[in-house]
Design an enzyme around this catalytic site. Structure first.
Site, PDB file in Angstrom:
ATOM      1  N   ALA A  16      39.807  48.874  35.165  1.00 46.49           N
ATOM      2  CA  ALA A  16      39.279  47.598  34.104  1.00 46.49           C
ATOM      3  C   ALA A  16      38.932  46.513  34.536  1.00 46.49           C
ATOM      4  O   ALA A  16      39.419  45.540  34.236  1.00 46.49           O
ATOM      5  CB  ALA A  16      40.412  47.925  32.942  1.00 46.49           C
ATOM      6  N   HIS A  40      37.564  42.957  36.040  1.00 45.94           N
ATOM      7  CA  HIS A  40      36.922  41.871  35.307  1.00 45.94           C
ATOM      8  C   HIS A  40      36.598  41.047  36.584  1.00 45.94           C
ATOM      9  O   HIS A  40      36.621  41.125  37.784  1.00 45.94           O
ATOM     10  CB  HIS A  40      37.965  41.177  34.437  1.00 45.94           C
ATOM     11  CG  HIS A  40      39.247  40.874  35.069  1.00 45.94           C
ATOM     12  ND1 HIS A  40      39.636  40.380  36.175  1.00 45.94           N
ATOM     13  CD2 HIS A  40      40.492  41.580  34.592  1.00 45.94           C
ATOM     14  CE1 HIS A  40      40.730  40.192  36.493  1.00 45.94           C
ATOM     15  NE2 HIS A  40      41.502  41.109  35.546  1.00 45.94           N
ATOM     16  N   HIS A  68      39.048  40.589  39.656  1.00 45.56           N
ATOM     17  CA  HIS A  68      39.102  41.589  40.573  1.00 45.56           C
ATOM     18  C   HIS A  68      37.721  41.343  41.445  1.00 45.56           C
ATOM     19  O   HIS A  68      37.673  41.404  42.685  1.00 45.56           O
ATOM     20  CB  HIS A  68      38.872  42.875  39.978  1.00 45.56           C
ATOM     21  CG  HIS A  68      39.959  43.419  39.163  1.00 45.56           C
ATOM     22  ND1 HIS A  68      39.891  43.581  37.750  1.00 45.56           N
ATOM     23  CD2 HIS A  68      41.182  43.524  39.469  1.00 45.56           C
ATOM     24  CE1 HIS A  68      40.976  43.900  37.299  1.00 45.56           C
ATOM     25  NE2 HIS A  68      41.832  43.885  38.386  1.00 45.56           N
ATOM     26  N   GLN A  87      54.964  52.132  38.671  1.00 46.51           N
ATOM     27  CA  GLN A  87      55.205  50.459  38.492  1.00 46.51           C
ATOM     28  C   GLN A  87      55.467  50.223  36.974  1.00 46.51           C
ATOM     29  O   GLN A  87      55.533  49.232  36.896  1.00 46.51           O
ATOM     30  CB  GLN A  87      54.172  49.873  39.238  1.00 46.51           C
ATOM     31  CG  GLN A  87      52.814  49.804  38.572  1.00 46.51           C
ATOM     32  CD  GLN A  87      51.775  48.959  39.472  1.00 46.51           C
ATOM     33  OE1 GLN A  87      51.519  49.652  40.763  1.00 46.51           O
ATOM     34  NE2 GLN A  87      51.351  47.985  38.936  1.00 46.51           N
ATOM     35  N   GLY A 142      45.667  38.859  44.239  1.00 42.75           N
ATOM     36  CA  GLY A 142      45.358  37.750  43.443  1.00 42.75           C
ATOM     37  C   GLY A 142      46.567  37.012  43.429  1.00 42.75           C
ATOM     38  O   GLY A 142      47.910  37.543  43.179  1.00 42.75           O
ATOM     39  N   ASP A 177      49.082  37.427  40.127  1.00 42.53           N
ATOM     40  CA  ASP A 177      50.649  38.202  40.214  1.00 42.53           C
ATOM     41  C   ASP A 177      51.352  37.651  41.465  1.00 42.53           C
ATOM     42  O   ASP A 177      51.352  38.108  42.420  1.00 42.53           O
ATOM     43  CB  ASP A 177      50.159  39.518  40.338  1.00 42.53           C
ATOM     44  CG  ASP A 177      49.394  40.071  39.275  1.00 42.53           C
ATOM     45  OD1 ASP A 177      49.919  40.488  38.026  1.00 42.53           O
ATOM     46  OD2 ASP A 177      48.208  40.362  39.389  1.00 42.53           O
ATOM     47  N   GLN A 227      54.150  39.253  43.108  1.00 39.83           N
ATOM     48  CA  GLN A 227      53.227  40.486  43.609  1.00 39.83           C
ATOM     49  C   GLN A 227      53.136  40.168  44.957  1.00 39.83           C
ATOM     50  O   GLN A 227      53.433  40.730  45.886  1.00 39.83           O
ATOM     51  CB  GLN A 227      52.573  41.243  42.768  1.00 39.83           C
ATOM     52  CG  GLN A 227      51.758  42.384  43.518  1.00 39.83           C
ATOM     53  CD  GLN A 227      50.985  42.972  42.466  1.00 39.83           C
ATOM     54  OE1 GLN A 227      51.312  43.927  41.805  1.00 39.83           O
ATOM     55  NE2 GLN A 227      49.620  42.908  42.676  1.00 39.83           N
ATOM     56  N   SER A 264      42.535  39.173  32.752  1.00 41.10           N
ATOM     57  CA  SER A 264      43.604  40.201  32.987  1.00 41.10           C
ATOM     58  C   SER A 264      43.143  41.692  32.152  1.00 41.10           C
ATOM     59  O   SER A 264      42.448  41.406  31.067  1.00 41.10           O
ATOM     60  CB  SER A 264      45.048  39.999  32.207  1.00 41.10           C
ATOM     61  OG  SER A 264      45.726  41.017  32.268  1.00 41.10           O
ATOM     62  N   SER A 265      43.261  42.438  32.751  1.00 38.88           N
ATOM     63  CA  SER A 265      42.713  43.853  32.170  1.00 38.88           C
ATOM     64  C   SER A 265      43.577  43.984  30.692  1.00 38.88           C
ATOM     65  O   SER A 265      42.987  44.670  29.752  1.00 38.88           O
ATOM     66  CB  SER A 265      43.166  45.138  33.070  1.00 38.88           C
ATOM     67  OG  SER A 265      42.602  44.982  34.296  1.00 38.88           O
TER      68      SER A 265
HETATM   69  P1  AMP Z   1      45.460  44.885  38.591  1.00 37.19           P
HETATM   70  O1  AMP Z   1      44.307  45.518  38.471  1.00 37.19           O
HETATM   71  O2  AMP Z   1      46.025  44.263  37.580  1.00 37.19           O
HETATM   72  O3  AMP Z   1      46.710  45.610  39.457  1.00 37.19           O
HETATM   73  O4  AMP Z   1      45.040  43.828  39.665  1.00 37.19           O
HETATM   74  C1  AMP Z   1      44.429  44.186  41.081  1.00 37.19           C
HETATM   75  C2  AMP Z   1      44.326  42.813  41.592  1.00 37.19           C
HETATM   76  O5  AMP Z   1      43.618  41.767  41.118  1.00 37.19           O
HETATM   77  C3  AMP Z   1      45.696  42.193  42.088  1.00 37.19           C
HETATM   78  O6  AMP Z   1      45.808  41.744  43.159  1.00 37.19           O
HETATM   79  C4  AMP Z   1      45.650  41.084  41.098  1.00 37.19           C
HETATM   80  O7  AMP Z   1      46.673  39.728  41.373  1.00 37.19           O
HETATM   81  C5  AMP Z   1      44.127  40.572  40.974  1.00 37.19           C
HETATM   82  N1  AMP Z   1      43.847  39.895  39.874  1.00 37.19           N
HETATM   83  C6  AMP Z   1      44.402  40.120  38.472  1.00 37.19           C
HETATM   84  N2  AMP Z   1      43.860  39.374  37.647  1.00 37.19           N
HETATM   85  C7  AMP Z   1      43.038  38.161  38.315  1.00 37.19           C
HETATM   86  C8  AMP Z   1      42.643  37.141  38.103  1.00 37.19           C
HETATM   87  N3  AMP Z   1      42.335  36.693  36.967  1.00 37.19           N
HETATM   88  N4  AMP Z   1      42.175  36.382  38.857  1.00 37.19           N
HETATM   89  C9  AMP Z   1      42.181  36.771  40.269  1.00 37.19           C
HETATM   90  N5  AMP Z   1      42.682  37.919  40.726  1.00 37.19           N
HETATM   91  C10 AMP Z   1      43.346  38.736  39.686  1.00 37.19           C
END
Ligand code: AMP
Length: 286
Positions: A40, A42, A45, A69, A155, A158, A161, A193-194
């Site tokens: 998902a 954006h 990512h 998780q 990112g 998080d 994380q 955020s997704s």
């Molecule tokens: P996720 O798909 O939510 O697991 O996130 C995958 C990676 O993208 C993780 O390292 C997140 O911290 C990063 N991420 C999510 N949202 C953002 C954002 N708004 N800006 C930068 N990195 C992000």
């Protein structure tokens, strides 16, 4: 015959095929970058993908909605899945391989090893999502072993994380540089955020108060103000704006996440709050 259109970039579904590709790159002396995601996708990512591309000759992106998780009452089942659209964006950003394994490929029958990271997981997300970081640490350890990248980008969105991954890589001697990527935000400041896709238009308007509250409190904290009254006022402001609950709004040491009464060293202000049934997290450097 399948009616599914072929994806616009190479896709590895198995660890074996991913390893073959990566092995050939490594034999050719190429540097490998990696961005793990749950899809998902954006612009946040994609900014991590650009950072990986700038630091490596080849880039792998994984899309894996990792069941371990998610807590039992969380959103694993309804988490957005849109692989074809994600693949098109990754191809346009020059990603070399999409690694999109199935749950059975990642956790074959009999899988029984869990990676747990101590200390930095004790509070904040660790308190409200008690099984979350063991799931994250386990899947990240597996992904880093599968891809064996020179560099991986995570990112700051998080933030806890990111610290967990850094700790894990140091403690298990994984030979990958972990690079933090700044949080990409919508025009009104809401962190991308997704899970923002879950928000109704009313909740989306309420959500914009999250970055405003963080920014206001961080500005005061940078002048040396006490955290406690700012945190109380910030929580009240979020509830007034329409959030249903604030799980935490907390000033913490930027390295250890130990609680701080003042920003008298590098610090992070972190928040988790519920709007409708959607849980949002954000954080800012102080
Ligand atoms: P996720 O798909 O939510 O697991 O996130 C995958 C990676 O993208 C993780 O390292 C997140 O911290 C990063 N991420 C999510 N949202 C953002 C954002 N708004 N800006 C930068 N990195 C992000």
């Amino acid at each position: 015959m399948s009616e599914t259109a072929p994806l616009p970039l190479p896709v590895a579904r198995s660890v074996a095929s991913l390893r073959q590709t990566v092995k050939d790159w490594r034999a050719a002396g190429l540097r490998i970058g990696f961005v793990p995601t749950m899809g998902a996708l954006h612009a946040g990512h994609l900014s991590l993908v650009e950072m990986a591309r700038a630091r490596a000759d080849r880039v792998v992106v994984s899309i894996f909605v990792n069941p371990t998780q998610f807590g039992p009452s969380e959103d694993f089942g309804k988490y957005p899945r849109q692989e074809a659209a994600d693949a098109a964006r990754l191809a346009a950003f020059g990603v070399d391989v999409l690694f999109a394994p199935t749950v059975a490929e990642m956790y074959p029958a009999g899988a029984s090893t869990t990676v747990t990271v101590g200390l930095v997981t004790d509070r904040l997300e660790g308190e409200f999502r008690p099984t979350h970081f063991a799931g994250v640490a386990t899947v990240v350890a597996k992904l880093l072993n599968q891809v064996r990248p020179d560099v991986a980008v995570f990112g700051e969105k998080d933030y806890q994380q990111l610290l967990v991954v850094r700790r894990l890589v140091r403690d298990l001697d994984i030979d990958t540089d972990i690079v933090p990527g700044p949080t990409v935000r919508e025009a009104d400041g809401l962190a991308m955020s997704s899970r923002n896709a879950y928000l109704s238009s009313e909740d989306r308007a309420i959500a914009a108060s999250l970055p405003s509250v963080l920014n206001f409190a961080a500005t005061q904290l940078r002048t040396g103000a006490d955290a406690a009254p700012l945190i109380e006022a910030g929580k009240a402001e979020l509830l007034k704006a329409g959030f249903g609950a604030v799980q935490y709004l907390d000033l913490a040491d930027a390295e250890t996440l130990a609680p701080l009464a003042k920003a008298d060293r590098p610090a992070r202000l972190l928040v988790a709050a519920l709007v409708g049934r959607t849980r949002l997290i954000d954080n800012i450097a102080v």
